[in-house]
Write a protein that holds these residues in place. Structure first.
Motif, PDB file in Angstrom:
ATOM      1  N   TYR A   1       0.842  -1.196   0.000  1.00  0.00           N
ATOM      2  CA  TYR A   1       0.000   0.000   0.000  1.00  0.00           C
ATOM      3  C   TYR A   1       0.876   1.243   0.000  1.00  0.00           C
ATOM      4  O   TYR A   1       2.068   1.187   0.317  1.00  0.00           O
ATOM      5  CB  TYR A   1      -0.911   0.027   1.242  1.00  0.00           C
ATOM      6  N   LYS A   2       0.250   2.357  -0.335  1.00  0.00           N
ATOM      7  CA  LYS A   2       0.925   3.646  -0.274  1.00  0.00           C
ATOM      8  C   LYS A   2       0.058   4.606   0.542  1.00  0.00           C
ATOM      9  O   LYS A   2      -1.152   4.695   0.327  1.00  0.00           O
ATOM     10  CB  LYS A   2       1.163   4.200  -1.681  1.00  0.00           C
ATOM     11  N   PHE A   3       0.703   5.289   1.491  1.00  0.00           N
ATOM     12  CA  PHE A   3       0.053   6.326   2.277  1.00  0.00           C
ATOM     13  C   PHE A   3       0.629   7.659   1.843  1.00  0.00           C
ATOM     14  O   PHE A   3       1.853   7.826   1.779  1.00  0.00           O
ATOM     15  CB  PHE A   3       0.293   6.114   3.773  1.00  0.00           C
ATOM     16  N   MET A   4      -0.259   8.613   1.531  1.00  0.00           N
ATOM     17  CA  MET A   4       0.189   9.903   1.046  1.00  0.00           C
ATOM     18  C   MET A   4      -0.616  11.024   1.692  1.00  0.00           C
ATOM     19  O   MET A   4      -1.755  10.826   2.109  1.00  0.00           O
ATOM     20  CB  MET A   4       0.046   9.978  -0.482  1.00  0.00           C
ATOM     21  N   ILE A   5      -0.004  12.197   1.757  1.00  0.00           N
ATOM     22  CA  ILE A   5      -0.691  13.420   2.173  1.00  0.00           C
ATOM     23  C   ILE A   5      -0.283  14.528   1.215  1.00  0.00           C
ATOM     24  O   ILE A   5       0.913  14.717   0.972  1.00  0.00           O
ATOM     25  CB  ILE A   5      -0.317  13.862   3.605  1.00  0.00           C
ATOM     26  N   PHE A   6      -1.254  15.239   0.673  1.00  0.00           N
ATOM     27  CA  PHE A   6      -0.931  16.452  -0.076  1.00  0.00           C
ATOM     28  C   PHE A   6      -1.883  17.558   0.358  1.00  0.00           C
ATOM     29  O   PHE A   6      -2.871  17.312   1.046  1.00  0.00           O
ATOM     30  CB  PHE A   6      -0.949  16.237  -1.593  1.00  0.00           C
ATOM     31  N   THR A   7      -1.590  18.787  -0.027  1.00  0.00           N
ATOM     32  CA  THR A   7      -2.357  19.943   0.432  1.00  0.00           C
ATOM     33  C   THR A   7      -2.705  20.877  -0.724  1.00  0.00           C
ATOM     34  O   THR A   7      -2.076  20.821  -1.790  1.00  0.00           O
ATOM     35  CB  THR A   7      -1.571  20.756   1.481  1.00  0.00           C
ATOM     36  N   CYS A   8      -3.689  21.735  -0.495  1.00  0.00           N
ATOM     37  CA  CYS A   8      -3.993  22.795  -1.459  1.00  0.00           C
ATOM     38  C   CYS A   8      -4.791  23.891  -0.763  1.00  0.00           C
ATOM     39  O   CYS A   8      -5.624  23.602   0.106  1.00  0.00           O
ATOM     40  CB  CYS A   8      -4.769  22.259  -2.664  1.00  0.00           C
ATOM     41  N   PRO A   9      -4.536  25.161  -1.091  1.00  0.00           N
ATOM     42  CA  PRO A   9      -5.297  26.252  -0.479  1.00  0.00           C
ATOM     43  C   PRO A   9      -6.722  26.282  -1.000  1.00  0.00           C
ATOM     44  O   PRO A   9      -6.966  26.022  -2.188  1.00  0.00           O
ATOM     45  CB  PRO A   9      -4.516  27.508  -0.897  1.00  0.00           C
ATOM     46  N   VAL A  10      -7.667  26.586  -0.106  1.00  0.00           N
ATOM     47  CA  VAL A  10      -9.085  26.604  -0.488  1.00  0.00           C
ATOM     48  C   VAL A  10      -9.784  27.798   0.140  1.00  0.00           C
ATOM     49  O   VAL A  10      -9.346  28.349   1.144  1.00  0.00           O
ATOM     50  CB  VAL A  10      -9.812  25.304  -0.060  1.00  0.00           C
ATOM     51  N   GLY A  11     -10.904  28.175  -0.473  1.00  0.00           N
ATOM     52  CA  GLY A  11     -11.772  29.215   0.063  1.00  0.00           C
ATOM     53  C   GLY A  11     -13.063  28.599   0.556  1.00  0.00           C
ATOM     54  O   GLY A  11     -13.114  27.437   0.961  1.00  0.00           O
ATOM     55  N   HIS A  12     -14.153  29.361   0.509  1.00  0.00           N
ATOM     56  CA  HIS A  12     -15.458  28.861   0.962  1.00  0.00           C
ATOM     57  C   HIS A  12     -15.935  27.748   0.034  1.00  0.00           C
ATOM     58  O   HIS A  12     -15.877  27.870  -1.192  1.00  0.00           O
ATOM     59  CB  HIS A  12     -16.489  29.992   0.964  1.00  0.00           C
ATOM     60  N   TYR A  13     -16.433  26.655   0.612  1.00  0.00           N
ATOM     61  CA  TYR A  13     -16.946  25.538  -0.190  1.00  0.00           C
ATOM     62  C   TYR A  13     -18.301  25.893  -0.792  1.00  0.00           C
ATOM     63  O   TYR A  13     -18.552  25.646  -1.963  1.00  0.00           O
ATOM     64  CB  TYR A  13     -17.053  24.289   0.681  1.00  0.00           C
ATOM     65  N   TYR A  14     -19.172  26.459   0.034  1.00  0.00           N
ATOM     66  CA  TYR A  14     -20.466  26.940  -0.451  1.00  0.00           C
ATOM     67  C   TYR A  14     -20.513  28.451  -0.270  1.00  0.00           C
ATOM     68  O   TYR A  14     -20.370  28.949   0.847  1.00  0.00           O
ATOM     69  CB  TYR A  14     -21.626  26.297   0.312  1.00  0.00           C
ATOM     70  N   ALA A  15     -20.730  29.174  -1.345  1.00  0.00           N
ATOM     71  CA  ALA A  15     -20.762  30.635  -1.274  1.00  0.00           C
ATOM     72  C   ALA A  15     -22.114  31.152  -0.797  1.00  0.00           C
ATOM     73  O   ALA A  15     -22.250  32.322  -0.451  1.00  0.00           O
ATOM     74  CB  ALA A  15     -20.432  31.229  -2.647  1.00  0.00           C
ATOM     75  N   LYS A  16     -23.117  30.273  -0.773  1.00  0.00           N
ATOM     76  CA  LYS A  16     -24.468  30.690  -0.363  1.00  0.00           C
ATOM     77  C   LYS A  16     -25.181  29.481   0.250  1.00  0.00           C
ATOM     78  O   LYS A  16     -24.706  28.344   0.128  1.00  0.00           O
ATOM     79  CB  LYS A  16     -25.251  31.203  -1.576  1.00  0.00           C
ATOM     80  N   PRO A  17     -26.318  29.703   0.919  1.00  0.00           N
ATOM     81  CA  PRO A  17     -27.090  28.577   1.456  1.00  0.00           C
ATOM     82  C   PRO A  17     -27.453  27.578   0.349  1.00  0.00           C
ATOM     83  O   PRO A  17     -27.595  27.952  -0.820  1.00  0.00           O
ATOM     84  CB  PRO A  17     -28.337  29.256   2.033  1.00  0.00           C
ATOM     85  N   VAL A  18     -27.615  26.320   0.734  1.00  0.00           N
ATOM     86  CA  VAL A  18     -27.784  25.259  -0.255  1.00  0.00           C
ATOM     87  C   VAL A  18     -29.234  24.778  -0.338  1.00  0.00           C
ATOM     88  O   VAL A  18     -30.029  24.958   0.593  1.00  0.00           O
ATOM     89  CB  VAL A  18     -26.861  24.066   0.060  1.00  0.00           C
ATOM     90  N   SER A  19     -29.537  24.187  -1.487  1.00  0.00           N
ATOM     91  CA  SER A  19     -30.824  23.546  -1.711  1.00  0.00           C
ATOM     92  C   SER A  19     -30.609  22.037  -1.737  1.00  0.00           C
ATOM     93  O   SER A  19     -29.667  21.549  -2.357  1.00  0.00           O
ATOM     94  CB  SER A  19     -31.428  23.999  -3.045  1.00  0.00           C
TER      95      SER A  19
END
Length: 323
Positions: free
Chosen positions: A124-142
């Motif tokens: 098996y291979k175990f990995m970790i990587f990263t990335c910058p993120v902002g808001h996942y939802y910009a408004k309330p969801v339906s």
């Protein structure tokens, strides 16, 4: 990216490498048999430029619970935590300083045997990587209550953060998106009578002053870390909490009577995703706009304050890496 390999019965060859494509054999076991589990967590920066990670110990434990269900060897805590810390020491300049932004962290394990055959992989291979993120939802969801397709069933892999769980959910979610909904509210796989969770998050309802959310004891629902944090804060605020299955009929009754005060999802990506519209049995219900002092807004504010180091962490949820 942090990388470790499992060979000859042990994890070995720990290293930080530049983010790059992987070279895989066409007979790779994961490509054919889906032995893959993952996690998602975030890192933040406080006012002193320290790197803060929210509940990584909980993610490590849950990753191993998922691994057990898929016959994948557990990753020891010291390997997970030290690999994460070393990677963030390298990647810390990628952590955004803007409000609402963070560094997303993706740990995962997958089978690496080059073998076609139904059996657990031996490597098996175990990995970790990263990335910058902002808001996942910009408004309330339906959201739409799903009563045909099934995300998970008792005895299956619903409580594991397994790659295949998400693959199976894509088609019904796409159908809902074409109808104008952001996510589904999944129901139980046996009778489709009880609300379980949403597509990317656990889900909570406040009806007549009581917070109701599905329990994680049946093995069909992911043990959300944000879910657990919200329930902890809810009980501390003396909000009445019931971990039980809410029936679709009860949800519809609350919507008809106007007693559903709040509905929201909880998860790493969104933290709190406010639900604005719910479709039940092909009928849309618009929820009234929530006041700023409603529970879901207050708990979001508290969690963000803890994550960014603006409020005391009295629960031991934050792991600090000095920069």
């Amino acid at each position: 990216m942090f990388v470790a390999d499992y060979k000859n019965g042990e994890w070995q060859d720990f290293r930080i490498e530049p983010y790059a494509p992987l070279l895989l054999n066409p007979a790779n076991a994961t490509l054919h048999y889906g032995q893959s589990v993952f996690e998602g967590l975030k890192a933040y920066k406080d006012g002193d430029n320290n790197v803060l990670i929210f509940r990584p110990d909980a993610n490590q434990r849950r990753l191993n619970e998922s691994a057990d269900r898929l016959c994948i060897p557990q990753i020891p805590e010291e390997i997970f935590m030290e690999g994460l810390q070393k990677l963030l020491e390298v990647d810390q300049n990628w952590i955004p300083n803007k409000p609402g932004c963070s560094l997303y962290i993706r740990p995962f394990i997958f089978a690496t045997d080059d073998y076609l055959g139904i059996r657990p992989s031996s490597s098996y291979k175990f990995m970790i990587f990263t990335c910058p993120v902002g808001h996942y939802y910009a408004k309330p969801v339906s959201v739409k209550v799903e009563t045909k397709y099934t995300r998970a069933a008792e005895g299956g892999t619903g409580q594991a953060k397994a790659a295949g769980n998400y693959a199976g959910s894509l088609y019904p979610a796409l159908l809902a998106q074409k109808q104008g909904y952001d996510q589904l509210l999944w129901t139980d796989g046996k009778e489709h009578q009880y609300i379980e969770e949403s597509g990317t998050m656990n889900v909570m309802f406040i009806i007549n002053g009581t917070l109701i959310t599905a329990p994680t004891t049946k093995g069909t629902i992911l043990k959300g870390i944000t879910r657990d944090s919200v329930l902890t804060l809810a009980r501390e605020s003396e909000l009445r909490v019931e971990e039980r299955f809410l029936s679709v009929a009860e949800l519809k009754e609350a919507l008809d009577a106007g007693t559903l005060q709040e509905a929201f999802g909880t998860g790493t990506a969104a933290t709190i995703a406010h639900i604005q519209r719910i479709n039940v049995a092909d009928q849309d219900y618009e929820l009234p706009e929530k006041p700023a002092d409603s529970f879901s807004y207050r708990v979001l504010e508290i969690l963000d304050a803890i994550k960014y180091g603006k409020q005391e962490d009295s629960h031991g949820w934050i792991t600090k890496i000095l920069s």
